[in-house]
Design an enzyme around this catalytic site. Structure first.
Site, PDB file in Angstrom:
ATOM      1  N   SER A  14       0.833  -1.205   0.000  1.00 20.66           N
ATOM      2  CA  SER A  14       0.000   0.000   0.000  1.00 20.66           C
ATOM      3  C   SER A  14       0.864   1.249   0.000  1.00 20.66           C
ATOM      4  O   SER A  14       1.943   1.269   0.603  1.00 20.66           O
ATOM      5  CB  SER A  14      -0.898   0.034   1.236  1.00 20.66           C
ATOM      6  N   HIS A  45       0.651   7.883   9.244  1.00 16.78           N
ATOM      7  CA  HIS A  45      -0.461   7.665   8.314  1.00 16.78           C
ATOM      8  C   HIS A  45      -1.655   7.071   9.076  1.00 16.78           C
ATOM      9  O   HIS A  45      -1.479   6.208   9.946  1.00 16.78           O
ATOM     10  CB  HIS A  45      -0.035   6.715   7.198  1.00 16.78           C
ATOM     11  N   LYS A 102       4.100  -3.877   6.766  1.00 10.00           N
ATOM     12  CA  LYS A 102       4.165  -4.114   5.328  1.00 10.00           C
ATOM     13  C   LYS A 102       5.519  -3.657   4.771  1.00 10.00           C
ATOM     14  O   LYS A 102       6.144  -4.345   3.960  1.00 10.00           O
ATOM     15  CB  LYS A 102       3.038  -3.361   4.617  1.00 10.00           C
TER      16      LYS A 102
END
Length: 297
Positions: A177, A185, A199
């Site tokens: 992403s 974020h 991630k």
């Protein structure tokens, strides 16, 4: 798992912007003559590429799996899902395996004998019950026990990468992403899971693995028709500062498959979004698209 801390998160200073010397570097130094000989040899062995899609029961994963099935002259498709229910949802064929990416032994049968791996597994936050939008405020989210981002997006993806490397897989495409350059974020706050942090750590692990790879950091995923928009490639979340920061799931799926076909897609990491439908020219030349970026991580 016991060796991983659940208090100290990896910092972005731990993520250099290039992987260590790897197979990727070597791939770019192969002579054209050698490459042609290798291609002829590969075609004599088999004219189809066996591809495993993990997370094949998800909304994007099942599109990749089905696209591969439709191109049966080029690919032998396999899928990996977590449950029998998910297997039936995508057709229930024998090429769909059931396994748990948190337990390496359960995914080995699916990985043995494949040429390429497309990773579309991800932790999924769930909304806490009792939220009433009429009363204002924001919903709260949580991750199910044993299925938080550290366990799924880091440990689970690491398990897949390690198993693929041991099995001699030739390329891994990993879908992540956009937003990973920003520790603050909003996605990181969902369920206190720091999902983009984990991630990003898995992406770095893949970039350092020595395997040819393509890391696709998709923008906001939309359930819309694919193939009708101009696709945009960027780096370091630059696209998030524009109005073009979303992409249709079928377009992400198509880019995953196209990445298996072009050297220009190997050993690269990039952000992916699209212009609105009707604006620009729908992307058809994927070699040119991949050539727009050279970022290794």
């Amino acid at each position: 798992m016991a060796s991983l801390t659940r208090v100290l998160l990896p910092t972005f200073s731990q993520f250099p912007h290039h992987p260590s010397t790897s197979t990727c570097t070597k791939n770019y130094t192969i002579s054209s003559t050698t490459r042609r000989r290798f291609s002829v040899f590969s075609m004599s062995e088999s004219n189809r590429t066996t591809v495993l899609v993990t997370g094949a029961g998800g909304r994007t994963g099942q599109i990749v799996y089905k696209k591969l099935k439709e191109r049966s002259t080029e690919y032998i498709a396999r899928g990996l899902v977590r449950t029998e229910e998910s297997k039936e949802k995508i057709g229930g064929e024998d090429d769909v395996f059931i396994g748990d990416i948190r337990n390496t032994e359960t995914i080995l049968p699916a990985i043995q004998g494949i040429d390429a791996l497309v990773i579309l597994t991800s932790a999924v936050p769930k909304m806490k019950p009792g939220f009433d939008p009429t009363k204002g405020g924001r919903p709260e989210f949580f991750f199910e026990e044993g299925a938080n981002p550290e366990q799924v997006d880091w440990e689970g993806q690491k398990n897949q990468i390690d198993a693929a490397k041991a099995a001699g897989v030739k390329q891994i495409v990993l879908v992540g992403s956009m937003g990973g350059t920003n520790i603050n974020h909003p996605l990181n706050s969902l369920g206190n899971g720091n999902i983009l942090v984990w991630k990003r750590k898995a992406e770095q692990y893949l970039a350092d693995s020595g395997l040819p790879y393509t890391i696709i950091r998709a923008g906001g995923l939309q359930d819309k028709e694919g193939g009708v928009r101009e696709l945009l490639i960027g780096k370091d979340d630059e696209l998030l500062q524009t109005e073009t920061k979303t992409i249709a799931r079928p377009d992400v799926a198509e880019v995953c498959i196209q990445a298996l076909q072009f050297e220009e897609a190997k050993c690269k990491a990039f952000d992916l979004a699209s212009k609105p439908e009707g604006s620009g020219t729908p992307t058809k030349d994927f070699k040119a698209l991949f050539s727009q970026v050279n970022t290794r991580f």
